[in-house]
Design a protein around this motif. Structure first.
Motif, PDB file in Angstrom:
ATOM      1  N   ALA A   1       0.829  -1.202   0.000  1.00 24.81           N
ATOM      2  CA  ALA A   1       0.000   0.000   0.000  1.00 24.81           C
ATOM      3  C   ALA A   1       0.867   1.257   0.000  1.00 24.81           C
ATOM      4  N   ALA A   2       1.921   1.255   0.810  1.00 26.30           N
ATOM      5  CA  ALA A   2       2.819   2.410   0.857  1.00 26.30           C
ATOM      6  C   ALA A   2       3.467   2.638  -0.500  1.00 26.30           C
ATOM      7  N   TYR A   3       3.797   1.561  -1.191  1.00 25.52           N
ATOM      8  CA  TYR A   3       4.389   1.669  -2.533  1.00 25.52           C
ATOM      9  C   TYR A   3       3.418   2.347  -3.499  1.00 25.52           C
ATOM     10  N   HIS A   4       2.178   1.895  -3.514  1.00 24.37           N
ATOM     11  CA  HIS A   4       1.192   2.475  -4.432  1.00 24.37           C
ATOM     12  C   HIS A   4       0.879   3.931  -4.074  1.00 24.37           C
ATOM     13  N   LEU A   5       0.812   4.247  -2.787  1.00 23.79           N
ATOM     14  CA  LEU A   5       0.561   5.629  -2.383  1.00 23.79           C
ATOM     15  C   LEU A   5       1.748   6.516  -2.755  1.00 23.79           C
ATOM     16  N   GLY A   6       2.947   5.991  -2.605  1.00 22.35           N
ATOM     17  CA  GLY A   6       4.130   6.751  -2.994  1.00 22.35           C
ATOM     18  C   GLY A   6       4.147   7.055  -4.477  1.00 22.35           C
TER      19      GLY A   6
ATOM     20  N   ARG B   1       1.693   7.693  -6.207  1.00 16.93           N
ATOM     21  CA  ARG B   1       0.725   8.769  -6.418  1.00 16.93           C
ATOM     22  C   ARG B   1       1.148  10.058  -5.699  1.00 16.93           C
ATOM     23  N   HIS B   2       2.352  10.067  -5.163  1.00 16.36           N
ATOM     24  CA  HIS B   2       2.886  11.239  -4.453  1.00 16.36           C
ATOM     25  C   HIS B   2       1.979  11.681  -3.304  1.00 16.36           C
ATOM     26  N   VAL B   3       1.432  10.699  -2.610  1.00 17.84           N
ATOM     27  CA  VAL B   3       0.573  10.983  -1.467  1.00 17.84           C
ATOM     28  C   VAL B   3       1.439  11.100  -0.210  1.00 17.84           C
TER      29      VAL B   3
ATOM     30  N   ASP C   1       2.999  -0.723  12.319  1.00 23.40           N
ATOM     31  CA  ASP C   1       1.772  -1.509  12.188  1.00 23.40           C
ATOM     32  C   ASP C   1       0.632  -0.765  11.499  1.00 23.40           C
ATOM     33  N   HIS C   2       0.871   0.439  10.988  1.00 28.05           N
ATOM     34  CA  HIS C   2      -0.183   1.162  10.273  1.00 28.05           C
ATOM     35  C   HIS C   2       0.394   2.322   9.453  1.00 28.05           C
ATOM     36  N   LEU C   3      -0.445   2.822   8.570  1.00 27.80           N
ATOM     37  CA  LEU C   3      -0.127   4.008   7.775  1.00 27.80           C
ATOM     38  C   LEU C   3      -1.147   5.088   8.108  1.00 27.80           C
ATOM     39  N   LYS C   4      -0.744   6.346   7.926  1.00 24.67           N
ATOM     40  CA  LYS C   4      -1.689   7.451   8.083  1.00 24.67           C
ATOM     41  C   LYS C   4      -1.579   8.357   6.871  1.00 24.67           C
ATOM     42  N   LEU C   5      -2.724   8.829   6.403  1.00 22.65           N
ATOM     43  CA  LEU C   5      -2.774   9.780   5.310  1.00 22.65           C
ATOM     44  C   LEU C   5      -3.976  10.683   5.482  1.00 22.65           C
ATOM     45  N   GLU C   6      -3.989  11.775   4.750  1.00 25.51           N
ATOM     46  CA  GLU C   6      -5.121  12.693   4.842  1.00 25.51           C
ATOM     47  C   GLU C   6      -6.351  12.074   4.192  1.00 25.51           C
ATOM     48  N   PRO C   7      -7.551  12.430   4.644  1.00 23.93           N
ATOM     49  CA  PRO C   7      -8.780  11.814   4.136  1.00 23.93           C
ATOM     50  C   PRO C   7      -8.922  11.947   2.622  1.00 23.93           C
TER      51      PRO C   7
ATOM     52  N   ALA D   1      -2.431  13.308  15.331  1.00 24.34           N
ATOM     53  CA  ALA D   1      -1.357  14.138  14.776  1.00 24.34           C
ATOM     54  C   ALA D   1      -0.854  13.479  13.495  1.00 24.34           C
ATOM     55  N   PHE D   2      -0.480  14.293  12.510  1.00 26.47           N
ATOM     56  CA  PHE D   2      -0.052  13.762  11.214  1.00 26.47           C
ATOM     57  C   PHE D   2       1.345  14.275  10.894  1.00 26.47           C
ATOM     58  N   GLU D   3       2.301  13.352  10.806  1.00 25.44           N
ATOM     59  CA  GLU D   3       3.688  13.691  10.495  1.00 25.44           C
ATOM     60  C   GLU D   3       4.162  12.813   9.338  1.00 25.44           C
ATOM     61  N   PRO D   4       3.817  13.171   8.105  1.00 20.39           N
ATOM     62  CA  PRO D   4       4.191  12.327   6.963  1.00 20.39           C
ATOM     63  C   PRO D   4       5.690  12.289   6.715  1.00 20.39           C
ATOM     64  N   GLU D   5       6.095  11.306   5.954  1.00 14.11           N
ATOM     65  CA  GLU D   5       7.498  11.169   5.588  1.00 14.11           C
ATOM     66  C   GLU D   5       7.959  12.374   4.786  1.00 14.11           C
ATOM     67  N   ALA D   6       9.231  12.707   4.920  1.00 13.29           N
ATOM     68  CA  ALA D   6       9.767  13.908   4.270  1.00 13.29           C
ATOM     69  C   ALA D   6       9.720  13.828   2.761  1.00 13.29           C
ATOM     70  N   GLY D   7       9.892  12.626   2.184  1.00 11.73           N
ATOM     71  CA  GLY D   7      10.019  12.530   0.735  1.00 11.73           C
ATOM     72  C   GLY D   7       8.814  12.999  -0.050  1.00 11.73           C
ATOM     73  N   ALA D   8       7.632  13.004   0.539  1.00 16.35           N
ATOM     74  CA  ALA D   8       6.426  13.322  -0.215  1.00 16.35           C
ATOM     75  C   ALA D   8       6.207  14.808  -0.410  1.00 16.35           C
ATOM     76  N   TYR D   9       6.932  15.656   0.274  1.00 16.41           N
ATOM     77  CA  TYR D   9       6.643  17.084   0.157  1.00 16.41           C
ATOM     78  C   TYR D   9       7.878  17.945   0.319  1.00 16.41           C
ATOM     79  N   GLU D  10       8.532  18.014   1.519  1.00 18.39           N
ATOM     80  CA  GLU D  10       9.550  19.033   1.716  1.00 18.39           C
ATOM     81  C   GLU D  10      10.893  18.600   1.178  1.00 18.39           C
ATOM     82  N   ALA D  11      11.491  17.497   1.781  1.00 17.74           N
ATOM     83  CA  ALA D  11      12.809  17.167   1.351  1.00 17.74           C
ATOM     84  C   ALA D  11      12.771  16.735   0.003  1.00 17.74           C
ATOM     85  N   PRO D  12      11.149  15.883  -0.865  1.00 17.50           N
ATOM     86  CA  PRO D  12      10.986  15.928  -2.230  1.00 17.50           C
ATOM     87  C   PRO D  12      11.013  17.053  -2.775  1.00 17.50           C
ATOM     88  N   GLY D  13      10.609  18.428  -2.168  1.00 18.97           N
ATOM     89  CA  GLY D  13      10.931  19.653  -2.824  1.00 18.97           C
ATOM     90  C   GLY D  13      12.380  19.891  -2.897  1.00 18.97           C
TER      91      GLY D  13
END
Length: 222
Positions: A98-103, A105-107, A114-120, A141-153
């Protein structure tokens, strides 16, 4: 309004006593991605936050106000989708898939053992359920991985910078295998081949054009 223009990631280097006395500001993920915003801290002070463009605030970071006071950033609880594997019909590796497919899609995704979190997102929720995963709506609280937004910027930016470093330094500008390949442009076997263009056996062959045998032979006989 108290102006803030400095951030200390994770409050590194600050004494625990200072952090304990600091006020707090609770911000959700959308606000923590902004470098310009107004907020109110836990003591009721109005804050004007002006950080460097592209700065992303994380829970635990510390803001430094113009008067020297400290404000600790907290990740505010917000609506999220929590994704867990189904113990009856799936395996923990389903979360990796699931994490692979979401990645792809740049989510923005927060990864936990034991789980993933993403915005609705109802489309993504349905996709994940079709993958035999359990998806629930919660507040956390939501603290996504850096690669999807900032450090990918930043990562994206530096990635191109280094890529061009290779492409222009080794692959093109200085690539001795192509533009300066001595086997092609300066190959002495072709452009300067003394066996063709300067072959002394043809253009300067003393046995033909300057041969002393034929041209001076009659002079001796006459």
């Amino acid at each position: 309004m108290l102006t803030i223009n400095k951030l200390i990631p994770g409050g590194r280097g600050l004494a625990a006593a200072l952090l304990k006395r600091a006020s707090t500001v609770s911000l959700d993920w959308d606000l923590r991605q902004k470098s310009r915003l107004e907020a109110t801290d836990s003591t009721g002070r109005a804050l004007g936050i002006f950080l460097a463009r592209g700065t992303v605030m994380r829970g635990g970071d510390v803001l430094v106000a113009e008067d020297g006071s400290l404000v600790r950033v907290e990740a505010a609880p917000q609506p999220v989708l929590v994704v867990r594997h189904c113990t009856e019909h799936g395996t923990p590796s389903d979360l990796l898939r699931a994490a692979y497919h979401l990645g792809n899609r740049h989510v923005a995704v927060e990864l936990k053992p034991d789980h993933l979190k993403l915005e609705p997102d109802h489309v993504l929720a349905e996709l994940l359920r079709r993958m035999h995963l359990i998806v629930s709506e919660e507040r956390a609280a939501f603290e996504p991985e850096a690669g999807a937004y900032e450090a990918p910027g930043h990562a994206h930016h530096h990635g191109h910078a280094h890529e061009h470093g290779h492409a222009h330094e080794h692959g093109r500008a200085h690539d001795h295998g192509h533009p300066h390949d001595h086997g092609h442009s300066h190959d002495h076997g072709h452009s300067h081949d003394h066996g063709h263009s300067h072959d002394h056996g043809h253009s300067h062959d003393h046995g033909h054009s300057h041969g002393h045998g034929p041209s001076h032979d009659h002079a001796h006989k006459g």
